[in-house]
Scaffold this motif. Sequence first.
Motif, PDB file in Angstrom:
ATOM      1  N   GLY A 280     136.485  39.371  48.487  1.00 49.51           N
ATOM      2  CA  GLY A 280     135.811  38.757  47.335  1.00 49.51           C
ATOM      3  C   GLY A 280     136.732  37.787  46.636  1.00 49.51           C
ATOM      4  N   ASP A 281     136.154  37.090  45.673  1.00 48.41           N
ATOM      5  CA  ASP A 281     136.921  36.143  44.855  1.00 48.41           C
ATOM      6  C   ASP A 281     136.920  36.635  43.417  1.00 48.41           C
ATOM      7  OD1 ASP A 281     137.141  33.685  46.735  1.00 48.41           O
ATOM      8  OD2 ASP A 281     135.036  34.285  46.843  1.00 48.41           O
ATOM      9  N   ARG A 282     138.075  36.591  42.779  1.00 53.78           N
ATOM     10  CA  ARG A 282     138.081  36.718  41.321  1.00 53.78           C
ATOM     11  C   ARG A 282     138.232  35.304  40.783  1.00 53.78           C
ATOM     12  NH1 ARG A 282     142.877  38.836  37.662  1.00 53.78           N
ATOM     13  NH2 ARG A 282     143.390  36.640  37.910  1.00 53.78           N
ATOM     14  N   TRP A 283     137.091  34.735  40.370  1.00 55.16           N
ATOM     15  CA  TRP A 283     137.081  33.338  39.957  1.00 55.16           C
ATOM     16  C   TRP A 283     137.793  33.164  38.628  1.00 55.16           C
ATOM     17  CZ3 TRP A 283     135.726  30.328  43.756  1.00 55.16           C
ATOM     18  CH2 TRP A 283     134.757  30.738  44.686  1.00 55.16           C
TER      19      TRP A 283
ATOM     20  N   LEU B 275     139.876  26.748  38.834  1.00 59.90           N
ATOM     21  CA  LEU B 275     139.322  27.382  40.046  1.00 59.90           C
ATOM     22  C   LEU B 275     140.364  27.560  41.135  1.00 59.90           C
ATOM     23  CD1 LEU B 275     135.798  25.719  40.286  1.00 59.90           C
ATOM     24  CD2 LEU B 275     136.326  28.093  39.705  1.00 59.90           C
ATOM     25  N   SER B 276     141.372  26.667  41.164  1.00 57.85           N
ATOM     26  CA  SER B 276     142.401  26.793  42.212  1.00 57.85           C
ATOM     27  C   SER B 276     143.189  28.091  42.050  1.00 57.85           C
ATOM     28  CB  SER B 276     143.349  25.596  42.188  1.00 57.85           C
ATOM     29  OG  SER B 276     144.187  25.660  41.056  1.00 57.85           O
ATOM     30  N   ASP B 277     143.204  28.629  40.840  1.00 58.88           N
ATOM     31  CA  ASP B 277     143.941  29.859  40.564  1.00 58.88           C
ATOM     32  C   ASP B 277     143.042  31.101  40.695  1.00 58.88           C
ATOM     33  OD1 ASP B 277     146.185  31.426  39.752  1.00 58.88           O
ATOM     34  OD2 ASP B 277     145.337  31.541  37.734  1.00 58.88           O
ATOM     35  N   SER B 278     141.895  30.939  41.287  1.00 63.41           N
ATOM     36  CA  SER B 278     141.055  32.115  41.556  1.00 63.41           C
ATOM     37  C   SER B 278     141.779  33.000  42.570  1.00 63.41           C
ATOM     38  CB  SER B 278     139.699  31.672  42.115  1.00 63.41           C
ATOM     39  OG  SER B 278     139.067  30.805  41.196  1.00 63.41           O
ATOM     40  N   ARG B 279     141.625  34.312  42.410  1.00 64.58           N
ATOM     41  CA  ARG B 279     142.395  35.257  43.239  1.00 64.58           C
ATOM     42  C   ARG B 279     141.508  35.924  44.280  1.00 64.58           C
ATOM     43  NH1 ARG B 279     146.856  36.146  39.677  1.00 64.58           N
ATOM     44  NH2 ARG B 279     147.181  34.057  38.841  1.00 64.58           N
ATOM     45  N   TYR B 280     142.156  36.655  45.168  1.00 64.48           N
ATOM     46  CA  TYR B 280     141.471  37.250  46.318  1.00 64.48           C
ATOM     47  C   TYR B 280     141.390  38.765  46.176  1.00 64.48           C
ATOM     48  CZ  TYR B 280     142.969  32.630  47.490  1.00 64.48           C
ATOM     49  OH  TYR B 280     143.198  31.276  47.414  1.00 64.48           O
ATOM     50  N   HIS B 281     140.255  39.290  46.543  1.00 62.44           N
ATOM     51  CA  HIS B 281     140.070  40.742  46.606  1.00 62.44           C
ATOM     52  C   HIS B 281     139.880  41.141  48.069  1.00 62.44           C
ATOM     53  CE1 HIS B 281     138.396  41.251  42.221  1.00 62.44           C
ATOM     54  NE2 HIS B 281     139.676  40.914  42.246  1.00 62.44           N
ATOM     55  N   TRP B 282     140.790  41.920  48.581  1.00 63.87           N
ATOM     56  CA  TRP B 282     140.633  42.496  49.939  1.00 63.87           C
ATOM     57  C   TRP B 282     140.698  44.017  49.790  1.00 63.87           C
ATOM     58  CZ3 TRP B 282     142.270  40.006  55.061  1.00 63.87           C
ATOM     59  CH2 TRP B 282     142.066  38.612  55.024  1.00 63.87           C
ATOM     60  N   LEU B 283     139.614  44.676  50.150  1.00 65.97           N
ATOM     61  CA  LEU B 283     139.539  46.130  49.990  1.00 65.97           C
ATOM     62  C   LEU B 283     138.883  46.743  51.227  1.00 65.97           C
ATOM     63  CD1 LEU B 283     138.199  46.065  46.304  1.00 65.97           C
ATOM     64  CD2 LEU B 283     140.525  46.686  47.013  1.00 65.97           C
ATOM     65  N   PRO B 284     139.335  47.939  51.622  1.00 65.85           N
ATOM     66  CA  PRO B 284     138.702  48.571  52.783  1.00 65.85           C
ATOM     67  C   PRO B 284     137.301  49.067  52.443  1.00 65.85           C
ATOM     68  CG  PRO B 284     140.335  50.039  51.815  1.00 65.85           C
ATOM     69  CD  PRO B 284     140.421  48.753  51.054  1.00 65.85           C
ATOM     70  N   VAL B 285     136.395  48.923  53.404  1.00 61.96           N
ATOM     71  CA  VAL B 285     135.049  49.476  53.235  1.00 61.96           C
ATOM     72  C   VAL B 285     135.087  50.917  53.730  1.00 61.96           C
ATOM     73  CG1 VAL B 285     132.625  49.282  53.915  1.00 61.96           C
ATOM     74  CG2 VAL B 285     133.996  47.205  53.561  1.00 61.96           C
TER      75      VAL B 285
END
Length: 321
Positions: free
Chosen positions: A280-283, A288-298
């Motif tokens: 996902g994105d944390r906008w 917007l260039s500083d939006s962060r990334y969400h990587w989580l296990p399903v």
Amino acid sequence: MLAGSLGAGNTYAQSQQTASFRSNALWYDTGGQLMNVHGGGLLYQDKTWYWFGEKRGVSQSEGVNVYSSKDLYNWKNEGVALAPSADTTSDIALGCLMERPKVIYNSKTKQYVMWVHLELRGQGYAAARAAVAISSTPVGPYKFLKSFRPNGNMARDMNLFVDDDGVAYHIYSSDENMDLRIARLSDDYLSSTTQDSLLFRRQREAPALFKKDDLYYLITSGCTGWAPNQASLHSASSLFGPWKLVGDPMTGPGANKTFGGQSTYVLPVPGKKNAFIYIGDRWNAKDLSDSRYHWLPVQFKEGRVVIEWIDNWDLTWFDNF
Ligand code: DGJ
């Protein structure tokens, strides 16, 4: 990729090799630059992952960036895969918006095919089109082919999904985001066919589709601009439905606002059965260039899909899968 902790006191070398996922942290590429790859999706080809996403300035859209990785942790910047055009008569003229790009590989034509939500320059979000571009290599540069409204339907937030039989689909928000639709693509993946139908009318965006044990799952967000809202999960045994609303797959603190983020993709981990990574994105609407990334296990708990916030994790999570 990753990651100095935020703010002062960050002691990480920016290009240090890393081997974990730390959502919301600053993620650096192997050249030491902050990664700029938002609303993205991944492609796995010849033992390499390619991560495509929006290249953003403070607010402007600067095309589609692509990074490559052998391990999902350390990402090399491969440059701009699809750049806006200097030709002011082009559909992708500088000033257009390119959002949520996704790339799939067509083994029959041996082409990499990119679809992206396109808004024409100077028209805000009114155009609501899908654009298609191709390349003979994964990193491009991609050649813009055309943009259109699939079967005349508005097309904004989108994703692509290739089923086990190689048939590809475009999932897209339509009718001012009220509808979520799915269209089967032509065999060359370059066009929508008329097999195009409504999934549900629930005002959803940010579709991320995956398949496990012959069931299809679709994570979506609500429609609140860049602000986070509650995710939902639908499931179906056929892509064309009926789709059943399962509920919010996010659990734990921050879950009711998707941990401050919004879905963009679910990555199946190659070689593992039932191992998936939610992306996902944390906008950051102010930059917007500083939006962060969400990587989580399903996770799959008692038959339920569950996504929990985990500060720091790695692929050994899937060791027993
Ligand atoms: C929400 C969408 O999911 C994003 O891709 C982007 O279009 C923003 N809206 C713009 O406000």
